[in-house]
Design a protein around this motif. Structure first.
Motif, PDB file in Angstrom:
ATOM      1  N   ALA A   8       0.838  -1.210   0.000  1.00 42.39           N
ATOM      2  CA  ALA A   8       0.000   0.000   0.000  1.00 42.39           C
ATOM      3  C   ALA A   8       0.872   1.259   0.000  1.00 42.39           C
ATOM      4  O   ALA A   8       0.575   2.245  -0.695  1.00 42.39           O
ATOM      5  CB  ALA A   8      -0.930  -0.005   1.211  1.00 42.39           C
ATOM      6  N   LYS A   9       1.976   1.224   0.780  1.00 42.78           N
ATOM      7  CA  LYS A   9       2.859   2.395   0.820  1.00 42.78           C
ATOM      8  C   LYS A   9       3.597   2.581  -0.508  1.00 42.78           C
ATOM      9  O   LYS A   9       3.842   3.720  -0.933  1.00 42.78           O
ATOM     10  CB  LYS A   9       3.852   2.271   1.973  1.00 42.78           C
ATOM     11  CG  LYS A   9       3.215   2.509   3.341  1.00 42.78           C
ATOM     12  CD  LYS A   9       4.282   2.465   4.430  1.00 42.78           C
ATOM     13  CE  LYS A   9       3.723   2.883   5.773  1.00 42.78           C
ATOM     14  NZ  LYS A   9       4.777   2.869   6.819  1.00 42.78           N
ATOM     15  N   VAL A  10       3.960   1.471  -1.152  1.00 40.94           N
ATOM     16  CA  VAL A  10       4.619   1.584  -2.467  1.00 40.94           C
ATOM     17  C   VAL A  10       3.704   2.332  -3.432  1.00 40.94           C
ATOM     18  O   VAL A  10       4.134   3.261  -4.129  1.00 40.94           O
ATOM     19  CB  VAL A  10       4.975   0.184  -3.031  1.00 40.94           C
ATOM     20  CG1 VAL A  10       5.366   0.272  -4.502  1.00 40.94           C
ATOM     21  CG2 VAL A  10       6.099  -0.443  -2.211  1.00 40.94           C
ATOM     22  N   ALA A  11       2.428   1.947  -3.454  1.00 42.14           N
ATOM     23  CA  ALA A  11       1.478   2.604  -4.363  1.00 42.14           C
ATOM     24  C   ALA A  11       1.315   4.076  -4.006  1.00 42.14           C
ATOM     25  O   ALA A  11       1.307   4.947  -4.900  1.00 42.14           O
ATOM     26  CB  ALA A  11       0.130   1.887  -4.305  1.00 42.14           C
ATOM     27  N   ALA A  12       1.213   4.370  -2.713  1.00 39.08           N
ATOM     28  CA  ALA A  12       1.047   5.764  -2.284  1.00 39.08           C
ATOM     29  C   ALA A  12       2.293   6.588  -2.618  1.00 39.08           C
ATOM     30  O   ALA A  12       2.194   7.723  -3.098  1.00 39.08           O
ATOM     31  CB  ALA A  12       0.754   5.817  -0.781  1.00 39.08           C
ATOM     32  N   ALA A  13       3.477   6.002  -2.366  1.00 40.66           N
ATOM     33  CA  ALA A  13       4.717   6.735  -2.644  1.00 40.66           C
ATOM     34  C   ALA A  13       4.848   7.025  -4.138  1.00 40.66           C
ATOM     35  O   ALA A  13       5.226   8.142  -4.527  1.00 40.66           O
ATOM     36  CB  ALA A  13       5.920   5.934  -2.150  1.00 40.66           C
ATOM     37  N   ARG A  14       4.542   6.035  -4.959  1.00 40.52           N
ATOM     38  CA  ARG A  14       4.634   6.262  -6.411  1.00 40.52           C
ATOM     39  C   ARG A  14       3.691   7.385  -6.841  1.00 40.52           C
ATOM     40  O   ARG A  14       4.058   8.239  -7.657  1.00 40.52           O
ATOM     41  CB  ARG A  14       4.309   4.965  -7.158  1.00 40.52           C
ATOM     42  CG  ARG A  14       5.467   3.969  -7.128  1.00 40.52           C
ATOM     43  CD  ARG A  14       5.096   2.686  -7.828  1.00 40.52           C
ATOM     44  NE  ARG A  14       6.257   1.793  -7.957  1.00 40.52           N
ATOM     45  CZ  ARG A  14       6.165   0.479  -8.074  1.00 40.52           C
ATOM     46  NH1 ARG A  14       4.980  -0.108  -8.086  1.00 40.52           N
ATOM     47  NH2 ARG A  14       7.259  -0.259  -8.190  1.00 40.52           N
ATOM     48  N   ALA A  15       2.480   7.388  -6.291  1.00 41.00           N
ATOM     49  CA  ALA A  15       1.522   8.448  -6.635  1.00 41.00           C
ATOM     50  C   ALA A  15       2.032   9.803  -6.159  1.00 41.00           C
ATOM     51  O   ALA A  15       1.948  10.808  -6.887  1.00 41.00           O
ATOM     52  CB  ALA A  15       0.163   8.130  -6.016  1.00 41.00           C
ATOM     53  N   ASN A  16       2.585   9.844  -4.949  1.00 42.04           N
ATOM     54  CA  ASN A  16       3.091  11.115  -4.415  1.00 42.04           C
ATOM     55  C   ASN A  16       4.273  11.634  -5.235  1.00 42.04           C
ATOM     56  O   ASN A  16       4.365  12.833  -5.534  1.00 42.04           O
ATOM     57  CB  ASN A  16       3.525  10.935  -2.958  1.00 42.04           C
ATOM     58  CG  ASN A  16       2.350  10.723  -2.027  1.00 42.04           C
ATOM     59  OD1 ASN A  16       1.220  11.108  -2.347  1.00 42.04           O
ATOM     60  ND2 ASN A  16       2.597  10.109  -0.876  1.00 42.04           N
ATOM     61  N   LEU A  17       5.174  10.722  -5.608  1.00 41.94           N
ATOM     62  CA  LEU A  17       6.356  11.132  -6.385  1.00 41.94           C
ATOM     63  C   LEU A  17       5.937  11.608  -7.773  1.00 41.94           C
ATOM     64  O   LEU A  17       6.514  12.566  -8.317  1.00 41.94           O
ATOM     65  CB  LEU A  17       7.356   9.972  -6.476  1.00 41.94           C
ATOM     66  CG  LEU A  17       8.019   9.612  -5.132  1.00 41.94           C
ATOM     67  CD1 LEU A  17       8.643   8.224  -5.185  1.00 41.94           C
ATOM     68  CD2 LEU A  17       9.072  10.658  -4.761  1.00 41.94           C
ATOM     69  N   SER A  18       4.925  10.967  -8.311  1.00 41.27           N
ATOM     70  CA  SER A  18       4.419  11.375  -9.619  1.00 41.27           C
ATOM     71  C   SER A  18       3.804  12.770  -9.529  1.00 41.27           C
ATOM     72  O   SER A  18       4.081  13.651 -10.358  1.00 41.27           O
ATOM     73  CB  SER A  18       3.394  10.339 -10.075  1.00 41.27           C
ATOM     74  OG  SER A  18       2.912  10.674 -11.321  1.00 41.27           O
ATOM     75  N   GLU A  19       2.999  12.969  -8.488  1.00 43.92           N
ATOM     76  CA  GLU A  19       2.357  14.281  -8.306  1.00 43.92           C
ATOM     77  C   GLU A  19       3.396  15.386  -8.118  1.00 43.92           C
ATOM     78  O   GLU A  19       3.213  16.525  -8.567  1.00 43.92           O
ATOM     79  CB  GLU A  19       1.419  14.223  -7.098  1.00 43.92           C
ATOM     80  CG  GLU A  19       0.517  15.433  -6.976  1.00 43.92           C
ATOM     81  CD  GLU A  19      -0.454  15.314  -5.810  1.00 43.92           C
ATOM     82  OE1 GLU A  19      -0.932  16.351  -5.356  1.00 43.92           O
ATOM     83  OE2 GLU A  19      -0.708  14.185  -5.365  1.00 43.92           O
ATOM     84  N   ALA A  20       4.521  15.022  -7.476  1.00 41.47           N
ATOM     85  CA  ALA A  20       5.584  16.010  -7.231  1.00 41.47           C
ATOM     86  C   ALA A  20       6.461  16.232  -8.460  1.00 41.47           C
ATOM     87  O   ALA A  20       7.333  17.108  -8.451  1.00 41.47           O
ATOM     88  CB  ALA A  20       6.453  15.544  -6.057  1.00 41.47           C
ATOM     89  N   GLY A  21       6.260  15.420  -9.497  1.00 42.74           N
ATOM     90  CA  GLY A  21       7.003  15.628 -10.746  1.00 42.74           C
ATOM     91  C   GLY A  21       8.398  15.046 -10.746  1.00 42.74           C
ATOM     92  O   GLY A  21       9.220  15.415 -11.590  1.00 42.74           O
ATOM     93  N   VAL A  22       8.687  14.112  -9.810  1.00 42.87           N
ATOM     94  CA  VAL A  22      10.043  13.549  -9.757  1.00 42.87           C
ATOM     95  C   VAL A  22      10.054  12.032  -9.977  1.00 42.87           C
ATOM     96  O   VAL A  22      11.100  11.390  -9.822  1.00 42.87           O
ATOM     97  CB  VAL A  22      10.752  13.892  -8.412  1.00 42.87           C
ATOM     98  CG1 VAL A  22      11.023  15.386  -8.308  1.00 42.87           C
ATOM     99  CG2 VAL A  22       9.942  13.405  -7.217  1.00 42.87           C
ATOM    100  N   ALA A  23       8.920  11.458 -10.347  1.00 39.43           N
ATOM    101  CA  ALA A  23       8.828   9.993 -10.453  1.00 39.43           C
ATOM    102  C   ALA A  23       9.833   9.426 -11.453  1.00 39.43           C
ATOM    103  O   ALA A  23      10.335   8.306 -11.256  1.00 39.43           O
ATOM    104  CB  ALA A  23       7.407   9.590 -10.843  1.00 39.43           C
ATOM    105  N   ALA A  24      10.150  10.170 -12.499  1.00 41.50           N
ATOM    106  CA  ALA A  24      11.066   9.652 -13.520  1.00 41.50           C
ATOM    107  C   ALA A  24      12.486   9.465 -12.979  1.00 41.50           C
ATOM    108  O   ALA A  24      13.299   8.771 -13.597  1.00 41.50           O
ATOM    109  CB  ALA A  24      11.087  10.584 -14.722  1.00 41.50           C
ATOM    110  N   LEU A  25      12.774  10.066 -11.830  1.00 38.19           N
ATOM    111  CA  LEU A  25      14.123   9.979 -11.256  1.00 38.19           C
ATOM    112  C   LEU A  25      14.245   8.887 -10.205  1.00 38.19           C
ATOM    113  O   LEU A  25      15.321   8.697  -9.624  1.00 38.19           O
ATOM    114  CB  LEU A  25      14.493  11.322 -10.607  1.00 38.19           C
ATOM    115  CG  LEU A  25      14.507  12.524 -11.540  1.00 38.19           C
ATOM    116  CD1 LEU A  25      14.653  13.816 -10.753  1.00 38.19           C
ATOM    117  CD2 LEU A  25      15.630  12.375 -12.554  1.00 38.19           C
ATOM    118  N   VAL A  26      13.134   8.183  -9.926  1.00 39.54           N
ATOM    119  CA  VAL A  26      13.088   7.281  -8.767  1.00 39.54           C
ATOM    120  C   VAL A  26      12.606   5.897  -9.190  1.00 39.54           C
ATOM    121  O   VAL A  26      11.601   5.767  -9.889  1.00 39.54           O
ATOM    122  CB  VAL A  26      12.121   7.830  -7.683  1.00 39.54           C
ATOM    123  CG1 VAL A  26      12.103   6.909  -6.472  1.00 39.54           C
ATOM    124  CG2 VAL A  26      12.502   9.252  -7.271  1.00 39.54           C
TER     125      VAL A  26
END
Ligand SMILES: C[S@@+](CC[C@H](N)C(=O)[O-])C[C@H]1O[C@@H](n2cnc3c(N)ncnc32)[C@H](O)[C@@H]1O
Length: 141
Positions: free
Chosen positions: A34-52
């Motif tokens: 559940a935290k993996v899914a939430a973290a991915r969504a948060n990182l995406s919303e913050a615009g840094v998902a492509a770096l992580v």
């Protein structure tokens, strides 16, 4: 390299540093699906998902496949795993890599502190007095 993503708050800062540097990647690992899914969504919303890369599962499994060299490690998962996680990553640490152990005042971190503070193990290590304590260790070989 981060052990313990949770909802990705610390990961934002690591990713922002990578973005500012213009080079590098963040790899982080989290046990809770559940935290993996939430973290991915948060990182995406913050615009840094492509770096992580968020690796789902037990760090002692997921981190076996991560390529080096590793320049920075943030240890913030379960405290009794700091030492085995560090020893798993150790062959891939670059010379001068920084390893940060959070919550260093917790009794279960003591075996980790004993290890990084013994010069025979190849670190120069200092306590940093914030909140629950933080140990900053530099790989010197
Ligand atoms: C203190 S939280 C991390 C907080 C996060 N670094 C931050 O500052 O936003 C610790 C996290 O480590 C995760 N964790 C604990 N043991 C783990 C393991 N063996 N492998 C991967 N993640 C683990 C827990 O599920 C928990 O979400």
């Amino acid at each position: 390299m981060e052990f313990g993503t949770s909802y990705g708050i610390s990961t934002f800062y690591l990713a922002a540093a990578v973005r500012d540097n213009g080079t590098g990647r963040v790899v982080t690992t989290e046990l809770s699906t559940a935290k993996v899914a939430a973290a991915r969504a948060n990182l995406s919303e913050a615009g840094v998902a492509a770096l992580v890369d968020v690796l789902p599962g037990d760090a002692l499994q997921t981190l076996t496949t991560v390529d080096g060299p590793i320049g920075l490690v943030l240890l913030d998962g379960w405290k009794d795993l700091y030492l085995p996680v560090l020893q798993l990553l150790e062959p891939r640490l670059s010379a001068g890599a920084l390893v940060i152990g959070d919550d260093s005042s917790f009794p279960t971190v003591q075996p980790y502190l004993d290890y990084v503070r013994d010069p025979a193990n190849g670190y120069l290590s200092v306590p940093f007095p914030v909140e629950d304590g933080m140990e900053i260790s530099c790989r010197i070989r």
